[in-house]
Design a protein around this motif. Sequence first.
Motif, PDB file in Angstrom:
ATOM      1  N   VAL A 157       0.905  -1.240   0.013  1.00 52.97           N
ATOM      2  CA  VAL A 157      -0.015  -0.009   0.152  1.00 52.97           C
ATOM      3  C   VAL A 157       0.708   1.107  -0.106  1.00 52.97           C
ATOM      4  O   VAL A 157       0.625   2.106  -0.698  1.00 52.97           O
ATOM      5  CB  VAL A 157      -1.090   0.085   1.159  1.00 52.97           C
ATOM      6  N   PHE A 158       2.166   1.342   0.492  1.00 55.55           N
ATOM      7  CA  PHE A 158       2.808   2.271   0.860  1.00 55.55           C
ATOM      8  C   PHE A 158       3.428   2.758  -0.684  1.00 55.55           C
ATOM      9  O   PHE A 158       3.698   3.715  -0.966  1.00 55.55           O
ATOM     10  CB  PHE A 158       4.032   2.119   1.831  1.00 55.55           C
ATOM     11  N   VAL A 159       3.696   1.456  -1.321  1.00 54.27           N
ATOM     12  CA  VAL A 159       4.643   1.703  -2.599  1.00 54.27           C
ATOM     13  C   VAL A 159       3.810   2.372  -3.519  1.00 54.27           C
ATOM     14  O   VAL A 159       3.978   3.024  -4.164  1.00 54.27           O
ATOM     15  CB  VAL A 159       4.815   0.211  -3.118  1.00 54.27           C
ATOM     16  N   ILE A 160       2.485   1.516  -3.708  1.00 55.27           N
ATOM     17  CA  ILE A 160       1.431   2.106  -4.603  1.00 55.27           C
ATOM     18  C   ILE A 160       1.043   3.684  -4.008  1.00 55.27           C
ATOM     19  O   ILE A 160       0.915   4.450  -5.215  1.00 55.27           O
ATOM     20  CB  ILE A 160       0.168   1.274  -4.569  1.00 55.27           C
ATOM     21  N   THR A 161       0.873   3.849  -2.992  1.00 56.63           N
ATOM     22  CA  THR A 161       0.139   5.430  -2.760  1.00 56.63           C
ATOM     23  C   THR A 161       1.445   6.380  -2.822  1.00 56.63           C
ATOM     24  O   THR A 161       1.016   7.311  -3.202  1.00 56.63           O
ATOM     25  CB  THR A 161      -0.271   5.263  -1.093  1.00 56.63           C
ATOM     26  N   GLY A 162       2.452   6.095  -2.334  1.00 59.55           N
ATOM     27  CA  GLY A 162       3.655   6.724  -2.720  1.00 59.55           C
ATOM     28  C   GLY A 162       4.035   7.171  -4.015  1.00 59.55           C
ATOM     29  O   GLY A 162       4.405   8.295  -4.344  1.00 59.55           O
ATOM     30  N   ALA A 163       3.969   6.232  -4.918  1.00 59.48           N
ATOM     31  CA  ALA A 163       4.302   6.309  -6.157  1.00 59.48           C
ATOM     32  C   ALA A 163       3.214   7.198  -6.923  1.00 59.48           C
ATOM     33  O   ALA A 163       3.372   8.039  -7.679  1.00 59.48           O
ATOM     34  CB  ALA A 163       4.164   4.819  -7.164  1.00 59.48           C
ATOM     35  N   SER A 164       1.940   6.964  -6.492  1.00 58.37           N
ATOM     36  CA  SER A 164       0.776   8.023  -7.041  1.00 58.37           C
ATOM     37  C   SER A 164       1.132   9.386  -6.546  1.00 58.37           C
ATOM     38  O   SER A 164       0.895  10.420  -7.462  1.00 58.37           O
ATOM     39  CB  SER A 164      -0.712   7.333  -6.309  1.00 58.37           C
ATOM     40  N   ASN A 165       1.422   9.470  -5.164  1.00 60.16           N
ATOM     41  CA  ASN A 165       1.622  11.000  -4.663  1.00 60.16           C
ATOM     42  C   ASN A 165       3.076  11.483  -5.622  1.00 60.16           C
ATOM     43  O   ASN A 165       3.061  12.865  -5.892  1.00 60.16           O
ATOM     44  CB  ASN A 165       1.573  11.004  -3.388  1.00 60.16           C
ATOM     45  N   ALA A 166       3.923  10.639  -5.370  1.00 58.89           N
ATOM     46  CA  ALA A 166       5.241  11.264  -6.213  1.00 58.89           C
ATOM     47  C   ALA A 166       5.159  11.485  -7.744  1.00 58.89           C
ATOM     48  O   ALA A 166       5.595  12.793  -8.008  1.00 58.89           O
ATOM     49  CB  ALA A 166       6.286  10.023  -5.915  1.00 58.89           C
ATOM     50  N   TYR A 167       4.393  10.828  -8.423  1.00 59.06           N
ATOM     51  CA  TYR A 167       4.039  11.274  -9.759  1.00 59.06           C
ATOM     52  C   TYR A 167       3.343  12.559  -9.875  1.00 59.06           C
ATOM     53  O   TYR A 167       3.284  13.421 -10.900  1.00 59.06           O
ATOM     54  CB  TYR A 167       3.462  10.161 -10.452  1.00 59.06           C
ATOM     55  N   ASN A 168       2.498  12.804  -8.803  1.00 54.88           N
ATOM     56  CA  ASN A 168       1.328  13.830  -8.811  1.00 54.88           C
ATOM     57  C   ASN A 168       2.294  15.091  -8.482  1.00 54.88           C
ATOM     58  O   ASN A 168       1.941  16.133  -8.985  1.00 54.88           O
ATOM     59  CB  ASN A 168       0.448  13.712  -7.669  1.00 54.88           C
TER      60      ASN A 168
END
Length: 326
Positions: A157-168
């Motif tokens: 969950v951290f990896v997926i959520t982190g990637a979403s926010n990082a790209y944002n």
Amino acid sequence: MIMLAVAFLLSMILCLLFGVPYIDFLKKKMIGQYVKDCAPEAHAKKQGTPTTGGVFIILAIIIASVITLLLAQRVSAEALIVLFTLLFYTFAGFQDDYLKIKGKANDGLSARGKLVRQIAIALLPTMYVMMTYSNGTTFSICSHVIDLKWFFLFFSVFVITGASNAYNLTDGLDGLAASTGVFAFVASAIIALFSGHPEVAIISASVAGALVGFLRYNKPKAQVFMGDTGSLAIGGLLGTLAVISKFEFLLIFLGGVFVVETLSVIIQVTSFKTTGKRVFKMAPIHHHFELCGWSEKKIVVVFAMISAILSFVALTLFYLTARGIL
């Protein structure tokens, strides 16, 4: 590899075709971006630029992916999980954009509201991996495999959520998110293909193609922004691909630019709250270089080159691991 090329080209063409009528629609409805007061002065001219371009990016990705998967006879539960995750993240991002447009300000969903949605969506691919993969709870650093057991739930969950926010966070300059994303998704497609996940590889190639097509409309001076509709979804998808294809460690390199952008924000906020001083002139770091006098085009080109180099590093590490060298 042929099907990857088909997915890439089809998605690129669809994105180019969908872009013209959708941008015209946005202009007629006066659906534009609202720039934050704290943004660099040069960004004031971006006020009113059409946003929610992520709609036609995601549409191109899904259609191209489905058609190519059908042609390759690779429609599977794994592919559907990935596509539904992308779709759900798109809905969350669109809701954020809609609230900004409706409120005529750059304030959409609250940080908590956005995070809750991201976490809830990330649980879908996470639970799928944990329940169906024999190595579902493992995390690999090259050839070293660690079984995280139930902690994998939080890790994924951290990896997926982190990637979403990082790209944002990276989506702050014309063409920046799209150009850096192209290399990350091309490398992801190759890694997924040779690690036994052809369905994931096809979807990843579709994303790369759509981003290339989107650059036609998003390069400086941008005709349209992808908005959170696109950036939250594409970032979340990159994290999902890493979890599904078990290359979470390589995501550090594939998304190296996005990681640095996120770290710059964390460092800036932490420094200001603890010492009252700022490390960068502005965060994310692309704004720092902007205030240092770099042109928008120069920043985008340099960051894209860095993304290309880091993606090559990821591919090299994957190859050396597969050969048993690392």
